[in-house]
Write an enzyme that holds these catalytic residues in place. Structure first.
Site, short mmCIF file in Angstrom:
data_model
loop_
_atom_site.label_atom_id
_atom_site.label_comp_id
_atom_site.label_asym_id
_atom_site.label_seq_id
_atom_site.Cartn_x
_atom_site.Cartn_y
_atom_site.Cartn_z
N ARG A 91 0.80 -1.22 0.00
CA ARG A 91 0.00 0.00 0.00
C ARG A 91 0.84 1.27 0.00
NH1 ARG A 91 -2.60 -4.09 2.40
NH2 ARG A 91 -4.73 -4.39 1.72
N HIS A 187 3.80 -12.98 -4.75
CA HIS A 187 2.64 -13.02 -3.86
C HIS A 187 2.19 -14.47 -3.69
CE1 HIS A 187 -0.99 -11.73 -1.94
NE2 HIS A 187 -0.76 -10.45 -2.18
N GLU A 341 4.84 -12.83 1.55
CA GLU A 341 5.40 -11.99 0.49
C GLU A 341 6.65 -11.30 1.02
OE1 GLU A 341 1.90 -9.34 -0.41
OE2 GLU A 341 1.06 -10.88 0.84
#
Ligand code: NAG
Ligand code: NAG
Ligand code: NAG
Ligand code: NAG
Ligand code: NAG
Ligand code: NAG
Ligand code: NAG
Ligand code: NAG
Ligand code: NAG
Ligand code: NAG
Ligand code: NAG
Ligand code: NAG
Length: 379
Positions: A91, A187, A341
């Protein structure tokens, strides 16, 4: 559809189509080595299947995915299944950051924040297949400046997956022609029981050991780091460092477990970042293990931390592959998988006090290198 695309591109470049073989009829490429077998599609440079041996010696497909390769681009949920998001993962708080005195506005695709660089993220693109061998495959991507909102500079990147004895190596190289945020990851979503544990498909019984991760980043309600770096007390919700046998559900009875990953108290479990502090060279920094299958997975990486997500937001709509599940478990339910991750500190471009900016801003002429491996075994 992929084979036509690849042949088309190869034709455009004047390359011999023989350089890169077409995928099989199901759209997949398969590579293998002793005790391990993997399949891939060019979409998102995605690992679709990964078979390792369980304690009975049975091949077990330990990663999430779909049977139909053509479904990946259509999936409205798009959980970034074992693909390479980019160019700046995780993010960006308030969808803005400052670089060299310019303020950039990125796309708000996750509340007020940016997730995985926005809606033109790399996990949504069909990568080029640039090399295929019996035990390795390489994908590449050219990400033109401005392809994602608020991301200056063009980026070229490669990911190479290599299988050796019971080990999956993943390496990424990238370079940019202007200064830009650049932070990559793989991921990877696991259920080390392939959803076959009839007691429960949830991952709370998987153990996780993060021997160098006493510290973690505090997250806000939207899973964006607040800036504070905290240390978990032994057996606290975010402790996976004090013992090798803590399960992902070890703190389920703690009132802080529900809400530990935000969502107004609705996100239970984990969606946060653990620092890997000063590991010895080539050390195992994470060990995930499942008592039912007896499979363990050990992570080595050159990255300074890992994001841990226990699939709270999986809502039971995604179908399992035919290689996974039981008669009763055919969908991916809440908390039934775990994503690990490896990457740099999330949103460090907004936290100069962490001293990570230099690792997350690419400079022309300074290549970026990401290196991880998962070694599988049984116990
Ligand atoms: C694992 O292998 C054994 C022996 O080959 C077989 O009997 C058993 O059914 C297999 N178990 C599963 C879950 O596939
Ligand atoms: C976003 O901006 C608001 C208002 O300035 C601020 O209170 C909040 O902490 C910011 N959030 C993040 C994640 O940066
Ligand atoms: C940013 O602004 C400061 C103050 O005006 C200036 O000293 C510095 O050189 C600028 N940096 C860049 C990269 O433009
Ligand atoms: C997004 O920001 C706006 C304006 O600051 C605020 O009103 C709104 O509550 C924020 N939304 C979320 C999900 O935080
Ligand atoms: C990635 O981009 C697609 C559209 O290209 C968008 O629908 C999706 O929300 C983005 N994914 C994430 C995790 O931001
Ligand atoms: C790849 O596999 C094929 C078929 O098994 C074999 O003929 C070939 O020698 C292998 N190539 C390498 C480099 O191992
Ligand atoms: C694949 O290669 C072609 C030819 O070089 C290029 O035009 C295209 O942008 C590449 N695709 C990606 C996703 O990088
Ligand atoms: C990707 O790999 C190719 C072939 O090995 C190499 O020529 C190219 O420089 C690599 N690109 C990057 C960005 O490292
Ligand atoms: C975990 O291991 C410790 C020793 O390191 C032991 O004291 C404890 O009982 C074990 N806990 C479980 C749940 O196995
Ligand atoms: C699976 O479903 C069948 C039929 O609904 C039921 O009889 C059985 O008890 C279920 N098994 C488990 C392990 O839940
Ligand atoms: C960043 O560097 C400064 C100056 O060396 C130091 O005081 C600070 O503790 C560092 N921050 C972190 C999070 O390591
Ligand atoms: C990449 O990491 C593996 C261990 O996961 C290590 O053996 C290998 O030497 C590393 N490669 C480079 C080029 O650093």
């Amino acid at each position: 559809m992929y084979s036509h695309l690849i042949l088309g591109l190869a034709g455009l470049c004047g390359l011999a189509a023989a350089v890169v073989p077409a995928p099989a009829a199901d759209g997949r490429y398969t590579i293998a080595a002793d005790g391990i077998r993997a399949q891939f599609i060019p979409y998102g440079a995605t690992l679709t299947n990964l078979w390792v041996k369980d304690r009975h010696g049975n091949e077990t497909d330990v990663v999430l995915g779909y049977d139909d390769a053509a479904y990946y681009p259509k999936d409205p949920g798009h959980p970034v299944y074992n693909s390479v998001p980019g160019r700046y993962v995780s993010r960006i708080g308030n969808a803005t950051y400052k670089l060299d005195n310019t303020t950039y506005h990125t796309e708000k695709n996750d509340g007020n924040n940016t997730l995985h660089s926005g809606t033109n993220n790399w996990s949504y693109r069909v990568w080029n297949v640039t090399a295929v061998g019996n035990s390795s495959i390489t994908f590449s991507i050219y990400d033109k400046a401005g392809s994602e909102q608020g991301m200056p500079g063009s980026v070229w990147a490669n990911v190479t997956y290599t299988l050796t004895k019971a080990r999956l190596g993943i390496q990424m190289w990238a370079s940019a022609d202007a200064r830009t945020p650049l932070m990559l990851t793989h991921h990877t979503y696991f259920n080390l029981d392939a959803f076959k544990n009839t007691a429960s498909p949830k991952v709370w019984d998987h153990t996780l050991y993060l021997p160098y991760s006493k510290r973690y980043l505090e997250g806000d309600d939207g899973a964006v780091p607040t800036g504070r770096i905290l240390t978990a007390a032994p057996n606290a919700v975010n402790d996976f460092a004090s013992a090798a046998n803590l399960s992902l559900g070890h703190a389920q009875a703690d009132p802080k477990f529900a809400g530990n990953c935000g969502g107004g108290g609705k996100c239970e479990g984990y969606n946060g970042y653990f620092l890997v502090d000063n590991p010895p060279a080539d050390a195992v920094v994470a060990r995930l293990a499942a008592p039912f299958s007896g499979i363990q997975a050990e992570l080595r990486t050159n990255q300074p931390g890992i994001m841990l997500y226990t699939c709270n937001w999986m809502d039971g709509s995604a179908a399992l592959k035919h290689t996974q599940g039981t008669a009763n478990v055919t969908k991916v339910g809440r908390s039934a998988c775990v994503a690990i991750e490896a990457h740099d500190y999330p949103d460090a471009i907004n936290h100069p006090e962490w001293n990570r900016t230099t690792y997350e801003i690419a400079n022309p002429g300074k290549p970026y290198f990401w290196n991880s491996s998962w070694t599988f075994g049984t116990f």
